[in-house]
Write a protein that holds these residues in place. Structure first.
Motif, PDB file in Angstrom:
ATOM      1  N   MET B  96       0.843  -1.193   0.000  1.00  0.00           N
ATOM      2  CA  MET B  96       0.000   0.000   0.000  1.00  0.00           C
ATOM      3  C   MET B  96       0.877   1.241   0.000  1.00  0.00           C
ATOM      4  N   PHE B 104      -6.133   3.333   5.850  1.00  0.00           N
ATOM      5  CA  PHE B 104      -6.710   2.003   6.074  1.00  0.00           C
ATOM      6  C   PHE B 104      -7.552   1.905   7.347  1.00  0.00           C
ATOM      7  N   GLY B 105      -7.008   2.389   8.462  1.00  0.00           N
ATOM      8  CA  GLY B 105      -7.716   2.304   9.729  1.00  0.00           C
ATOM      9  C   GLY B 105      -9.000   3.123   9.728  1.00  0.00           C
ATOM     10  N   GLU B 107     -10.835   3.728   7.084  1.00  0.00           N
ATOM     11  CA  GLU B 107     -11.830   3.011   6.284  1.00  0.00           C
ATOM     12  C   GLU B 107     -12.529   1.969   7.152  1.00  0.00           C
ATOM     13  N   ASN B 108     -11.772   1.353   8.045  1.00  0.00           N
ATOM     14  CA  ASN B 108     -12.379   0.374   8.952  1.00  0.00           C
ATOM     15  C   ASN B 108     -13.452   1.004   9.813  1.00  0.00           C
ATOM     16  N   ARG B 152      -0.063   6.610  10.731  1.00  0.00           N
ATOM     17  CA  ARG B 152      -1.067   5.558  10.631  1.00  0.00           C
ATOM     18  C   ARG B 152      -1.649   5.238  12.005  1.00  0.00           C
TER      19      ARG B 152
END
Lengths: 602, 367
Positions: B96, B104-105, B107-108, B152
């Motif tokens: 990624m 990413f987190g 989106e979760n 992140r």
């Protein structure tokens, strides 16, 4: 002037004083001779008119340079010649290879995931049995499939298999012969590749990568889709490459499950053309090589180096296992049953089939040990050889020949693999090293059958290259990629300082190899010997074109018996091969700790 | 608010006890450092609080919520504990881009596309890595990877952040830079930081509280400077400070006199403590040894190690080795004779129990 010469000379002296450089140079020359020259020779064959039927059909003189073979194979509309001889087999090959790759990756991948990432039961058993099919000859499952499902309504319509005889069930033709069973059987046979490659990637994957996702509240399925799968993608791709190339060149499986219903793949077509129209057969071999190279390029494109990187290794923690809960026992039992079907039942079937006198009758009265140890069979049973296989000197001499061949190939390929590993790892960044590395990988891309064809075309021009020497050379070069991969991996794990420490104290090269390097990576190196040994014992496609007579090695002998319809002898020999291979694998594993998994998985 | 309590936490790996009945209270908004030599159990503690490791016994609460209780069988998975974790090796997903890693987190958490974009942009700006957004981790340097990993971890706005030796893979200069950065982040995010390191200087410079561990057992839990000045035992004294504290064996008499062989000195405690006659270990920080032409005791110079800003001088006093630190660069020839005296604090440890028994001043007596 003299000064310049002196400088060049002293530079060359320095360069040659390093053993790694000399090895690389020797390997480079050998690899060019043994991979590039045969390839070149194969290509010239495709433009040459051969004596006999070919010359008569082409109406050209034997030995002439001609595009006849290409015209004939690719562009003959008459009687649908090109369609039947090339385009249909080509599409069949694509379809079967793709399907078997998918089956192998799905089956092997899912099981390796379950073994490494969940608290599945019986993983020891599953792990041990999963590599069984790889050690068996590839036609084992095909033969089993046919013997189990065949019936008098389909295929050659000779006799009923176990399912029909015992349960009275008649399976439809598409299920027993053709694309479906061929893909399935090849997929199951090569699933161990997927299991080993993907499994070792999963095992070695940095647990922190998944833990980082857990901390960010990633759900289980999203984790597998977005984190785990993309990270093991290189392993999936190399499995794909391996299975696709192997399936494409599989010969015996389509012979058993395709030929009875006139379902041909490029491999079977190539063999049938080889006798009368070798030019066209060589073109098919070239097409198969092109397909292999194409897949490799695709593979490298997809796994771009931008997205690869080895993380700084952190602390190694046990990965949290997914709790399968109530599904655990059923899943484990299902898997065990499935593996028994794939790995153990075929052996039992062969044992049984080698005992019955009249095909299709499985009553005790119809059984005999004659096919193993009987005498005067021609008169008493009116079939096959006159003695059982264990009393047949031809079988014993073929077994001896096979063993000798396998040992020779293992010794040559394994040793060269270590040398490639040593010199490539030593001169890691040099162009020469990467060239040697790439060339040693090249035979891997060429389908076994095409590889045999290449060496056949070369041997025709070299009078002394035939018999055992030819077979041993072919086997050694063909299995070199496995051994050299193992060797490179093993050497890369070894830090340079280990050898340098010995260099400082003045230990010479030979002693460094034998006393320092080899002992440290003993298991890995021995695994590099084991793969050629096992593969060679059960190899057919590679040697089928090259053996002097069908009785030379066990596998071709088996093929001959099967073609003659002497099923009991065939089954008995098959069982013999499997037992020998399993025994070798077991003994080597017990004595040295080397294993197929260590070789393939690195 | 997220105060963290550990009650009687133990962790055994087979027969090895990694953490032994640990009790710890981590105050809200603090910057706590778990410090100790490798293998002392500090990472295990961090992972147990985060939920990546299951304690063998004990109770853990975060905020007012019990996240682990061995007796009641409570064990909340890591994603339900609302904490962030920064790994030693960054653990960036190689497939990624920087942007995707950070997003990413979020989106979760089902954030909208626009919210994610704004948040990621803000984080990229905060960590000064805007220009890296479309790069893959393999194209970043160690320091850049570290910043992406921090972004992140911070993205979902955790109120508790766990950092596992995040600077140990960086070079010395970058490490200095990232220390400042972490301190700034702690201030700006208002989160509780729990930090693991084996680098005592990192612990001293960053934390509001330090927890020193050895062999799975808590040695001392205090603010860094008070720990430096008043170490609870010989282990803590030896672990904190570079160059290490001088530990000299002596014998304390009833009248407050300490004898080191032939050398005698008078000890005056700062606090009212009663000390009986006993063997003692005296801890003297190198910077509290003054050397020069004047002094109470003669010493021989064994070696001089100048580092520019300060100079470490290795001395021998009647065969006994001592280390002193002098500000600035001074150079003594080997075997030169100098005079030394002690000033400021020394710490007295019981030689048998190795525990801190008193702090005070030490005056050398002319013999």
């Amino acid at each position: 002037m003299g000064h310049v010469i002196h400088r060049v000379k002293s530079r060359a002296l320095t360069w040659f004083s390093k053993p790694a450089n000399i090895i690389l140079l020797v390997l480079l020359i050998a690899l060019i001779v043994f991979t590039m020259y045969p390839l070149f020779s194969l290509l010239t064959e495709t433009f040459t008119i051969h004596a006999g039927r070919e010359a008569r059909a082409a109406k050209e003189a034997a030995g002439a340079f001609s595009l006849y073979h290409f015209r004939r194979l690719f562009a003959t509309a008459e009687n649908d010649y090109s369609l039947i001889q090339f385009y249909e087999p080509f599409l069949n090959t694509l379809l079967v290879s793709l399907a078997s790759s998918l089956i192998a990756i799905t089956f092997g991948g899912v099981v390796s995931f379950m073994v490494t990432r969940t608290n599945l039961k019986y993983t020891r058993f599953i792990s041990a049995v999963f590599t069984f099919p790889y050690m068996m000859p590839s036609w084992t499952l095909a033969l089993f499939w046919e013997t189990f499902f065949k019936n008098v309504n389909i295929g050659l319509k000779t006799s009923n298999g176990i399912l029909t005889s015992v349960f009275g069930i008649y399976m439809p033709q598409w299920f027993v012969y053709g694309a479906f069973p061929i893909s399935l059987v090849l997929g199951l046979h090569y699933a161990p590749y997927a299991y080993i490659l993907i499994g070792s990637m999963l095992k070695n994957m940095d647990a922190n990568l998944e833990e980082a996702a857990t901390m960010l509240k990633t759900g289980r399925s999203r984790m597998i889709r977005r984190i785990t799968l993309p990270i093991v993608r290189p392993a999936i791709m190399s499995t794909f490459l391996l299975v696709f190339a192997s399936s494409m060149s599989a010969y015996s499986v389509p012979v058993f499950l395709g030929s009875p219903v006139r379902y041909y793949m490029l491999s079977t077509k190539m063999i049938s053309l080889m006798d009368s129209y070798p030019g066209q057969a060589y073109i098919i071999a070239a097409v198969m090589i092109l397909m292999g190279i194409f897949i490799l390029i695709l593979n490298q494109r997809v796994t771009s180096s931008r997205r690869q990187f080895t993380t700084v290794t952190g602390k190694s923690w046990q990965i949290r296992m997914i709790d399968l809960g109530k599904a655990n026992a059923p899943a484990a039992i299902l898997l065990v049953i499935l593996l028994m079907m794939v790995a153990i039942v075929p052996l039992l079937t062969f044992a049984m089939e080698s005992l019955i006198i009249k095909a299709g009758d499985y009553s005790l009265g119809n059984m005999t040990l004659d096919f193993w140890i009987g005498t005067n069979l021609t008169q008493r049973l009116d079939q096959g050889d006159s003695t059982g296989i264990l009393l047949n000197p031809k079988v014993w001499s073929a077994l001896g020949y096979s063993l000798g061949l396998a040992l020779t190939c293992a010794l040559v390929a394994g040793t060269c693999g270590i040398l490639v590993g040593y010199s490539v790892a030593k001169r890691r960044k040099s162009r020469l090293a990467s060239l040697v590395n790439a060339l040693s990988f090249f035979p891997y891309l060429i389908p076994s059958l095409a590889f045999g064809a290449i060496y056949l075309s070369m041997s025709v021009k070299i009078p002394w290259l035939h018999g055992f020497l030819l077979l041993a050379l072919t086997g050694s070069v063909k299995y070199l990629p496995f051994a050299s991969r193992t060797g490179v991996n093993a050497m890369l794990q070894l830090s340079g300082e280990i050898e340098e420490a010995a260099v400082i104290t003045g230990v010479h090269w030979w002693k460094r190899m034998v006393r320092v390097i080899f002992p440290i990576q003993k298991t890995a190196f021995l695994s590099g010997y084991l793969i050629p040994l096992v593969s060679c014992m059960r190899e057919l496609s590679l040697f089928v074109l090259l053996v002097p007579t069908s009785n030379t090695i066990l596998t071709t002998m088996l093929m001959q018996y099967s073609e003659k319809g002497w099923a009991q002898f065939g089954n008995a020999i098959n069982l013999l091969i499997i037992i020998v291979v399993l025994l070798i694998n077991f003994i080597v594993g017990k004595l040295t700790g080397a294993s197929i998994e260590k070789g393939v998985g690195g | 608010m997220p105060e963290i309590f550990l009650k009687n936490i133990s962790k055994k790996f087979g027969r090895v006890t990694a953490v032994d009945h640990l009790n710890l209270q981590i105050m809200n908004n603090s910057f706590l450092t778990l410090l100790g030599p490798s293998g002392c159990g500090k990472t295990t503690i961090l992972r147990m609080i985060a939920g990546l490791e299951t304690p063998t016994e004990g109770v853990i609460t975060i905020g007012n919520k019990v996240v682990f209780d061995s007796d009641q069988g409570i064990n909340l998975p890591p994603d339900k504990r609302n904490v962030g974790f920064l790994f030693q090796n960054y653990a960036l997903w190689p497939h990624m881009t920087v942007y995707q890693n950070i997003a990413f987190g979020l989106e979760n958490l089902k954030w909208s596309r626009k919210e994610i974009k704004d948040k990621v942009n803000a984080l990229l700006a905060m960590l000064r890595i805007e220009q890296l957004r479309n790069r893959y981790p393999s194209e970043l340097s160690g320091g850049q990877q570290q910043r992406v990993a921090i972004a992140r971890t911070l993205a979902p706005g955790p109120t508790v952040l766990f950092l596992d030796e995040p600077l140990s893979n960086l070079d010395a200069k970058l490490r200095m830079e990232m220390r400042t950065e972490l301190k700034r982040l702690h201030r700006e995010t208002d989160a509780t930081f729990v930090y693991v390191t084996h680098d005592q200087q990192e612990a001293m410079t960053l934390s509001t509280m330090v927890c020193i561990l050895d062999k799975g057992q808590l040695q001392q839990y205090a603010p860094p400077l008070s720990m430096y000045n008043s170490p609870a035992n010989v282990f803590v004294a030896g672990f904190l400070g570079n160059p290490a504290i001088n530990l000299i064996e002596g014998h304390l008499s009833e009248n407050g006199m300490i004898s080191f062989g032939e050398v005698k000195a008078r000890f005056e405690a700062f606090d009212a403590v009663t000390l009986g006659e006993q063997d003692v270990t005296v801890g003297i920080r190198p910077e509290y040894i003054r050397i020069g032409k004047e002094g109470d005791l003669e010493a021989r110079v064994c070696s001089t190690l100048p580092s520019g800003m300060e100079t470490t001088v290795k001395l021998a006093v009647r065969g006994m080795p001592l280390t002193a630190v002098v500000f600035g660069d001074v150079d003594f020839p080997v075997d030169a004779k100098v005079k030394l005296s002690f000033h400021k604090t020394v710490v007295l440890f019981d030689t048998v129990s190795r525990k801190n028994i008193a702090r005070g001043s030490l005056t050398l007596l002319h013999s």
